[in-house]
Design an enzyme around this catalytic site. Sequence first.
Site, PDB file in Angstrom:
ATOM      1  N   TYR A 139       0.870  -1.167   0.000  1.00 41.78           N
ATOM      2  CA  TYR A 139       0.000   0.000   0.000  1.00 41.78           C
ATOM      3  C   TYR A 139       0.913   1.225   0.000  1.00 41.78           C
ATOM      4  O   TYR A 139       1.779   1.350   0.877  1.00 41.78           O
ATOM      5  CB  TYR A 139      -0.889   0.037   1.246  1.00 41.78           C
ATOM      6  CG  TYR A 139      -2.113  -0.832   1.183  1.00 41.78           C
ATOM      7  CD1 TYR A 139      -3.143  -0.557   0.290  1.00 41.78           C
ATOM      8  CD2 TYR A 139      -2.254  -1.913   2.046  1.00 41.78           C
ATOM      9  CE1 TYR A 139      -4.280  -1.357   0.250  1.00 41.78           C
ATOM     10  CE2 TYR A 139      -3.397  -2.709   2.013  1.00 41.78           C
ATOM     11  CZ  TYR A 139      -4.400  -2.424   1.111  1.00 41.78           C
ATOM     12  OH  TYR A 139      -5.534  -3.205   1.069  1.00 41.78           O
ATOM     13  N   HIS A 262     -11.392  -6.399  -4.952  1.00 44.22           N
ATOM     14  CA  HIS A 262     -11.041  -6.465  -3.531  1.00 44.22           C
ATOM     15  C   HIS A 262     -11.963  -7.430  -2.786  1.00 44.22           C
ATOM     16  O   HIS A 262     -12.283  -7.231  -1.612  1.00 44.22           O
ATOM     17  CB  HIS A 262     -11.124  -5.072  -2.894  1.00 44.22           C
ATOM     18  CG  HIS A 262     -10.053  -4.821  -1.862  1.00 44.22           C
ATOM     19  ND1 HIS A 262      -8.958  -4.022  -2.099  1.00 44.22           N
ATOM     20  CD2 HIS A 262      -9.906  -5.266  -0.589  1.00 44.22           C
ATOM     21  CE1 HIS A 262      -8.197  -3.965  -1.026  1.00 44.22           C
ATOM     22  NE2 HIS A 262      -8.747  -4.731  -0.092  1.00 44.22           N
TER      23      HIS A 262
END
Length: 364
Positions: A139, A262
């Site tokens: 991330y 996701h």
Amino acid sequence: MAAGQASPVPADIVSLADYERHARERVPQSVWAYIAGVGADGITHRWNREAFDRLRLEGRVLADMAGANTSIELFGQAMDAPIILAPVAFQKLAHRDGELATALGAAASGVTMTISTQASVTIEEISSTTHGPFWFQLYLQARRDDTLALLRRAEAAGCRAVMVTVDAPVNGLRNQEQRAGFRLPKGIEAVNTRGMPGPALRAGPGQSPVFQGLLDAAPTWKDVEWLRSQTRLPLLLKGIMSRHDARRAIETGMDGLVISNHGGRVLDTLPASIEALPGIAGETAGVVPLLLDGGVRRGTDILKALALGANAVLIGQPIMHGLAVAGAVGIAHIVNILRTELEVAMALTGRKTIGAIDASVVLN
């Protein structure tokens, strides 16, 4: 049995659905709300499964299956099967050893594990434990120096590729978690980002916390371009669901794409990942490998994904199910189930290698 206590695999577990059923019985309700959490009404999560179920296979008979195998190569890495363990955060929620157990199970079953930025065990401890190859999921952090620090740690630990998740600049609204009041238990945290600041909330009365704060550090294509300049490792973007973004990613120098919504945990009513795959495969025309996640629960799902343009699939949620039931043994068993199911599906559709699987496997 409390979460984190491994046991022999119950005799009635013969599929990934069985693991899910047993896992639900073994973890606290609030933890299950996190593991099973979906965005809003869970429509995309449901569609992920329903879309696979709607696809029909064409059976073929009397095929010569001599020398059949499931091996592939991705980014110069030989793999026994087109199955990769997706990045899943906070695996200690399901088992006391968390990612260490996953690493052992992955190595035992010959598949690659992807370590999450939000792992509950450090990159270094995982890499020193496993004898198998691993990737790192990144991330992008609020500060580039922190992003670079994570990247350098992954490189130093020997990771083979970096998977950048780009579809969650803000968290999805997971109502199931909210209703259960889920909070990370004491002793479980994202240890790899300890001390790294997130976006600062600066919304005043009547202002939006999303637009005034949470999105301040949201990554852009410029950040991806910068990251590309910082490493020679293969870079994949995870969370691609549109042809436009797929094309832009290739232009930015990405080495692979992960077609993913996701797991339905972020934006609800996105289409199923498998529905987005054919258009993206047509747009990219084999220029880079395509991976797919979202709803993969059977070997036939893997076959369908490969037929529609994927080079491999990722499995995510089942990792937590396997850990909760049997730790490292559960991880290895889940992979073995999927691989066996894939082999059977290949045999019954007359495809003896992964390269022989094409769109004709799926009936129009």
